[in-house]
Design a protein around this motif. Structure first.
Motif, PDB file in Angstrom:
ATOM      1  N   TRP A   1     -15.951  10.167  17.632  1.00 46.95           N
ATOM      2  CA  TRP A   1     -14.496  10.181  17.584  1.00 46.95           C
ATOM      3  C   TRP A   1     -14.038   9.032  16.702  1.00 46.95           C
ATOM      4  CZ3 TRP A   1     -11.201  13.728  19.446  1.00 46.95           C
ATOM      5  CH2 TRP A   1     -11.687  14.629  20.406  1.00 46.95           C
ATOM      6  N   PHE A   2     -13.035   9.282  15.886  1.00 43.48           N
ATOM      7  CA  PHE A   2     -12.378   8.201  15.150  1.00 43.48           C
ATOM      8  C   PHE A   2     -11.019   8.006  15.801  1.00 43.48           C
ATOM      9  CE2 PHE A   2      -9.518   6.564  11.896  1.00 43.48           C
ATOM     10  CZ  PHE A   2     -10.202   5.399  11.565  1.00 43.48           C
ATOM     11  N   VAL A   3     -10.790   6.821  16.341  1.00 44.55           N
ATOM     12  CA  VAL A   3      -9.539   6.522  17.029  1.00 44.55           C
ATOM     13  C   VAL A   3      -8.748   5.534  16.176  1.00 44.55           C
ATOM     14  CG1 VAL A   3      -8.470   5.627  19.133  1.00 44.55           C
ATOM     15  CG2 VAL A   3     -10.657   6.852  19.268  1.00 44.55           C
ATOM     16  N   GLN A   4      -7.549   5.929  15.774  1.00 49.33           N
ATOM     17  CA  GLN A   4      -6.696   5.081  14.939  1.00 49.33           C
ATOM     18  C   GLN A   4      -5.433   4.709  15.700  1.00 49.33           C
ATOM     19  OE1 GLN A   4      -7.224   3.791  11.767  1.00 49.33           O
ATOM     20  NE2 GLN A   4      -5.461   2.608  12.392  1.00 49.33           N
ATOM     21  N   PRO A   5      -5.251   3.418  15.978  1.00 46.31           N
ATOM     22  CA  PRO A   5      -4.015   3.009  16.639  1.00 46.31           C
ATOM     23  C   PRO A   5      -2.864   2.857  15.644  1.00 46.31           C
ATOM     24  CG  PRO A   5      -5.486   1.138  16.404  1.00 46.31           C
ATOM     25  CD  PRO A   5      -6.208   2.328  15.858  1.00 46.31           C
ATOM     26  N   PHE A   6      -1.686   3.223  16.093  1.00 43.25           N
ATOM     27  CA  PHE A   6      -0.444   3.033  15.351  1.00 43.25           C
ATOM     28  C   PHE A   6       0.540   2.359  16.303  1.00 43.25           C
ATOM     29  CE2 PHE A   6      -2.417   6.685  13.321  1.00 43.25           C
ATOM     30  CZ  PHE A   6      -2.250   6.400  11.974  1.00 43.25           C
ATOM     31  N   PHE A   7       1.642   1.857  15.758  1.00 40.88           N
ATOM     32  CA  PHE A   7       2.659   1.211  16.588  1.00 40.88           C
ATOM     33  C   PHE A   7       4.013   1.828  16.304  1.00 40.88           C
ATOM     34  CE2 PHE A   7      -0.736  -1.845  16.093  1.00 40.88           C
ATOM     35  CZ  PHE A   7      -0.950  -2.224  17.404  1.00 40.88           C
ATOM     36  N   PHE A   8       4.757   2.090  17.387  1.00 39.79           N
ATOM     37  CA  PHE A   8       6.134   2.519  17.241  1.00 39.79           C
ATOM     38  C   PHE A   8       6.929   1.376  16.627  1.00 39.79           C
ATOM     39  CE2 PHE A   8       4.946   5.537  20.570  1.00 39.79           C
ATOM     40  CZ  PHE A   8       5.623   6.674  20.170  1.00 39.79           C
ATOM     41  N   PRO A   9       7.962   1.676  15.877  1.00 40.53           N
ATOM     42  CA  PRO A   9       8.778   0.607  15.289  1.00 40.53           C
ATOM     43  C   PRO A   9       9.363  -0.354  16.321  1.00 40.53           C
ATOM     44  CG  PRO A   9       9.264   2.686  14.238  1.00 40.53           C
ATOM     45  CD  PRO A   9       8.359   2.993  15.400  1.00 40.53           C
ATOM     46  N   ASN A  10       9.623   0.123  17.563  1.00 44.05           N
ATOM     47  CA  ASN A  10      10.188  -0.775  18.573  1.00 44.05           C
ATOM     48  C   ASN A  10       9.206  -1.862  18.993  1.00 44.05           C
ATOM     49  OD1 ASN A  10       8.419   0.500  20.374  1.00 44.05           O
ATOM     50  ND2 ASN A  10      10.038   1.367  21.639  1.00 44.05           N
ATOM     51  N   LEU A  11       7.959  -1.713  18.632  1.00 45.64           N
ATOM     52  CA  LEU A  11       6.944  -2.724  18.930  1.00 45.64           C
ATOM     53  C   LEU A  11       6.442  -3.404  17.661  1.00 45.64           C
ATOM     54  CD1 LEU A  11       5.113  -4.113  20.987  1.00 45.64           C
ATOM     55  CD2 LEU A  11       3.557  -2.170  20.790  1.00 45.64           C
ATOM     56  N   LEU A  12       6.312  -2.653  16.598  1.00 42.82           N
ATOM     57  CA  LEU A  12       5.724  -3.163  15.363  1.00 42.82           C
ATOM     58  C   LEU A  12       6.404  -4.431  14.857  1.00 42.82           C
ATOM     59  CD1 LEU A  12       3.570  -2.698  13.236  1.00 42.82           C
ATOM     60  CD2 LEU A  12       5.198  -1.278  11.991  1.00 42.82           C
ATOM     61  N   GLY A  13       7.710  -4.449  14.861  1.00 40.01           N
ATOM     62  CA  GLY A  13       8.444  -5.614  14.367  1.00 40.01           C
ATOM     63  C   GLY A  13       8.342  -6.838  15.250  1.00 40.01           C
ATOM     64  N   LYS A  14       7.756  -6.698  16.433  1.00 40.79           N
ATOM     65  CA  LYS A  14       7.666  -7.798  17.382  1.00 40.79           C
ATOM     66  C   LYS A  14       6.271  -8.390  17.493  1.00 40.79           C
ATOM     67  CE  LYS A  14      11.454  -5.857  19.887  1.00 40.79           C
ATOM     68  NZ  LYS A  14      12.027  -5.365  21.063  1.00 40.79           N
ATOM     69  N   ILE A  15       5.301  -7.820  16.784  1.00 35.57           N
ATOM     70  CA  ILE A  15       3.924  -8.292  16.889  1.00 35.57           C
ATOM     71  C   ILE A  15       3.708  -9.500  15.989  1.00 35.57           C
ATOM     72  CG2 ILE A  15       1.517  -7.696  16.421  1.00 35.57           C
ATOM     73  CD1 ILE A  15       2.191  -4.842  17.199  1.00 35.57           C
ATOM     74  N   SER A  16       3.198 -10.578  16.590  1.00 41.71           N
ATOM     75  CA  SER A  16       2.906 -11.771  15.788  1.00 41.71           C
ATOM     76  C   SER A  16       1.404 -11.921  15.545  1.00 41.71           C
ATOM     77  CB  SER A  16       3.470 -13.020  16.461  1.00 41.71           C
ATOM     78  OG  SER A  16       2.887 -13.193  17.734  1.00 41.71           O
ATOM     79  N   GLN A  17       0.567 -11.462  16.462  1.00 46.20           N
ATOM     80  CA  GLN A  17      -0.883 -11.491  16.289  1.00 46.20           C
ATOM     81  C   GLN A  17      -1.440 -10.137  16.694  1.00 46.20           C
ATOM     82  OE1 GLN A  17      -2.020 -14.742  18.839  1.00 46.20           O
ATOM     83  NE2 GLN A  17      -2.150 -16.136  17.083  1.00 46.20           N
TER      84      GLN A  17
END
Length: 184
Positions: A149-165
């Motif tokens: 299986w190839f598992v690719q994570p993505f982030f919703f915009p409501n979270l993406l802009g808040k990630i620092s690390q």
């Protein structure tokens, strides 16, 4: 249009576009991928299985439980439920369960030709704190057709802009991904 609606539409388009792209050339192996989209209030799961030419007919017959050559809504739902039940989602030590949204299975001839994708979509509701570090552990162990299986994570915009690390550990062989991130 809010970001959640936009991301859901993008995922829907992806499950339509992948079969179209797959039809450009037959696969010589069973390709199994998971798009794991993580947000503050939900995790969306999009499973895409593209059968190979050699395995397409057998894969279709596995899903077509009564062997009549057509996959009924009940058979599709049973297949989707089996795939989703073979997943594990743990966030910050808490286990979440996906709810099956929909399953798309092309006709027998198309699946047998290795030119189209089987799609399973599901989601889990959650509440992630805005200002904390989080660890998302996902695995899929459905091995009826292939072990990889190839598992690719993505982030919703409501979270993406808040990630620092951000740190992503992935194992294609075991179908597992661990995503660790901190919010600002």
């Amino acid at each position: 249009m809010d970001w959640t609606t936009l991301v859901r539409r993008i995922l829907l388009v992806a499950t339509i576009v992948v079969p179209i792209q797959a039809s450009a050339h037959p696969h010589h192996y069973v390709d199994q991928q998971v798009q794991l989209s993580i947000g503050l209030t939900a995790v969306e799961l999009a499973v895409v299985i593209v059968p190979s030419r050699q395995d397409g007919a057998a894969i279709f017959s596995t899903i077509d439980g009564n062997g009549d050559g057509d996959v009924s809504e009940e058979e599709a739902r049973t297949f989707g439920t089996n795939v989703v039940s073979a997943t594990r989602l743990t966030i910050d030590g808490r286990t979440f369960t996906f709810a099956l949204a929909n399953v798309g299975i092309p006709d027998a001839k198309t699946v047998a030709s290795g030119t189209a994708a089987i799609a399973v979509n599901a989601s889990a509701e959650l509440r992630l704190a805005d200002r904390e570090a989080h660890s998302v552990d996902f695995a899929i162990t459905y091995e009826e057709f292939s072990h990889d299986w190839f598992v690719q994570p993505f982030f919703f915009p409501n979270l993406l802009g808040k990630i620092s690390q951000l740190e992503i550990d992935r194992s294609d062989i075991t179908g597992q991904v661990v995503v660790r991130f901190s919010n600002r």
